[in-house]
Every structure is written in C-alpha cells, then in structure tokens.
Design an enzyme around this catalytic site. Structure first.
Site, PDB file in Angstrom:
ATOM      1  N   CYS A 280      32.757  28.943  44.220  1.00 19.43           N
ATOM      2  CA  CYS A 280      33.442  28.909  42.919  1.00 19.43           C
ATOM      3  C   CYS A 280      33.839  30.354  41.631  1.00 19.43           C
ATOM      4  O   CYS A 280      32.841  30.687  41.250  1.00 19.43           O
ATOM      5  CB  CYS A 280      33.123  27.816  41.970  1.00 19.43           C
ATOM      6  SG  CYS A 280      34.132  27.540  40.282  1.00 19.43           S
ATOM      7  N   VAL A 281      34.857  31.378  41.969  1.00 19.51           N
ATOM      8  CA  VAL A 281      34.297  32.508  41.159  1.00 19.51           C
ATOM      9  C   VAL A 281      36.352  32.585  40.379  1.00 19.51           C
ATOM     10  O   VAL A 281      36.790  32.251  41.111  1.00 19.51           O
ATOM     11  CB  VAL A 281      34.429  33.683  41.835  1.00 19.51           C
ATOM     12  CG1 VAL A 281      35.519  33.968  43.403  1.00 19.51           C
ATOM     13  CG2 VAL A 281      33.643  34.903  41.307  1.00 19.51           C
TER      14      VAL A 281
END
Length: 223
Positions: free
Chosen positions: A95-96
């Site tokens: 998750c970025v």
C-alpha cells in the site's frame, strides 16, 4: 494468473519492453529486475534492505503486475518475501500512494520501484495494511524494529547487522568451539601448555626406558 500482454495496445507493449530492458541493464541502486520472458506484465524484482533500517542485510523478492489498463491505472505490487511492515499486507500487497491516488500515466516502473524502496526507509503508519506494525511504529519503535529485524533474518537471508558476517572483534560460537577443540591452534591448549606437556612427555619416556631395562634383567635371570 492470466497474462495481460494480449490486452495491452502494441505501442504500450513497446514502451514497457523498452523500460524493462533499460531497468534490467541499468537498475536503481539496490534493485534488480528479472523480466518474465513469457509475460512482460509480470515483473520479478529483488530489493536490498536499505542500510540504517530494520531491513538492512535482507534481500526481498517482490513482483509488479501490470493490468490491462496500464499505464492509465497503476501496477499492483506484492512482496513475495515475508516482511513486517505497516504498508505490506498479509498477502504481500503493498500500500503506497504512488500505486493508488498519486498515480499518473507519466510515472514509469522505475519510479514505482524507487518509491517502494523508500517505503522501507520511511514507512507510513497512516495507510497501514498491517495494523500491528503500524501501531508499534507509532507507539514502540524499538519493538517494531526488533520484529522487523527478526523477520528479515528469518525470511530475508540476513544473519545480523552486517548481513550474515560476524562483527569485527566478536567470536562466533563455532569459531570458539573450533579453537577449543584444536590443540594445535595458536593460543590453544597446546600453545598455552607447551613446556608442561614436554615435561610430562620426558618423564613418561624415562619410565618406559626404566621398565624395559627391568624387564630385560628379569628375562636374563630366567636363562
């Protein structure tokens, strides 16, 4: 998983091929790209754990999957090596922001890989997929770092702060055992007690010579 190559326009395939070829020949520092010859949309990658982080000394395998809407939509990133990190889910999903709301079609694969490496240096607890890691990062960094180092050592191929090499001046258990077990090792039992050992050997030789002399006399008396 089915290949998305057939779903991509020819000009996008050419762009992806060109960038992947460049990345393979000239990768970012600490990153290596291994293209899948059968599926250009499935990129295998290794990332070295950055120095000064709990991931130092580790080698992490991951993959990038390019969807049929790439580059209009961002690729999906997954860690294949187990890692304790706030922004990596139980299934390895990363998750970025660059893979979500901050993505633009102009951003390339190199930018994505560099962003993921930076995530190892600066985790973001506000968008945590691993809630426990995110909580520890905020509330107890030492515990977070210890957990991250442990998983790095177990799964990332790291053997300690220097990546598996013993620290200077620190003897390993096996090294100490070898030194103790080897009587000829410098500084070992033989080296430390050499004169005493020679003295005992000399006394033993004298006793053997005296015994032989006595046995010889007894044999002569029987004649």
């Amino acid at each position: 998983m089915n290949s998305n190559v057939e779903n991509l326009p020819p000009h996008i395939i050419r762009l992806v091929y060109k960038e992947v070829t460049t990345l393979t020949a000239d990768p970012p520092d600490g990153i290596k790209v291994f293209p899948n010859e059968e599926d250009l949309t499935d990129l295998q990658v290794t990332i070295e754990g950055p120095e000064g982080t709990p991931y130092a000394g580790g080698l992490f395998r991951m993959k990038l999957l390019l969807g049929k809407d790439f580059p209009a939509s961002p690729p999906k990133g997954y860690f294949l090596t187990k890692i304790f990190h706030p922004n990596v889910g139980a299934n390895g999903e990363i998750c970025v922001n660059v893979l979500k709301r901050d993505w633009t079609a102009e951003l390339g694969i190199r930018h994505v890989l560099l962003t993921i490496k930076c995530l190892l240096i600066h985790p973001n607890p506000e968008s945590a997929l691993n809630e426990e890691a995110g909580r520890l990062l905020l509330e107890n960094y030492e515990e977070y770092a210890a957990r991250a180092r442990l998983l790095t050592e177990i799964h990332g191929g790291a053997g300690g702060p220097s990546g598996g090499r013993p620290e200077p001046g620190r003897a390993t258990a096996s090294g100490a055992a070898a030194s103790t077990a080897d009587p000829t090792a410098p500084g070992g039992p033989a080296g430390a007690e050499g004169p005493m050992a020679k003295k005992h050997a000399g006394e033993r030789d004298k006793k053997l010579a005296a015994k032989k002399k006595t046995d010889k006399k007894r044999a002569l008396r029987r004649l």
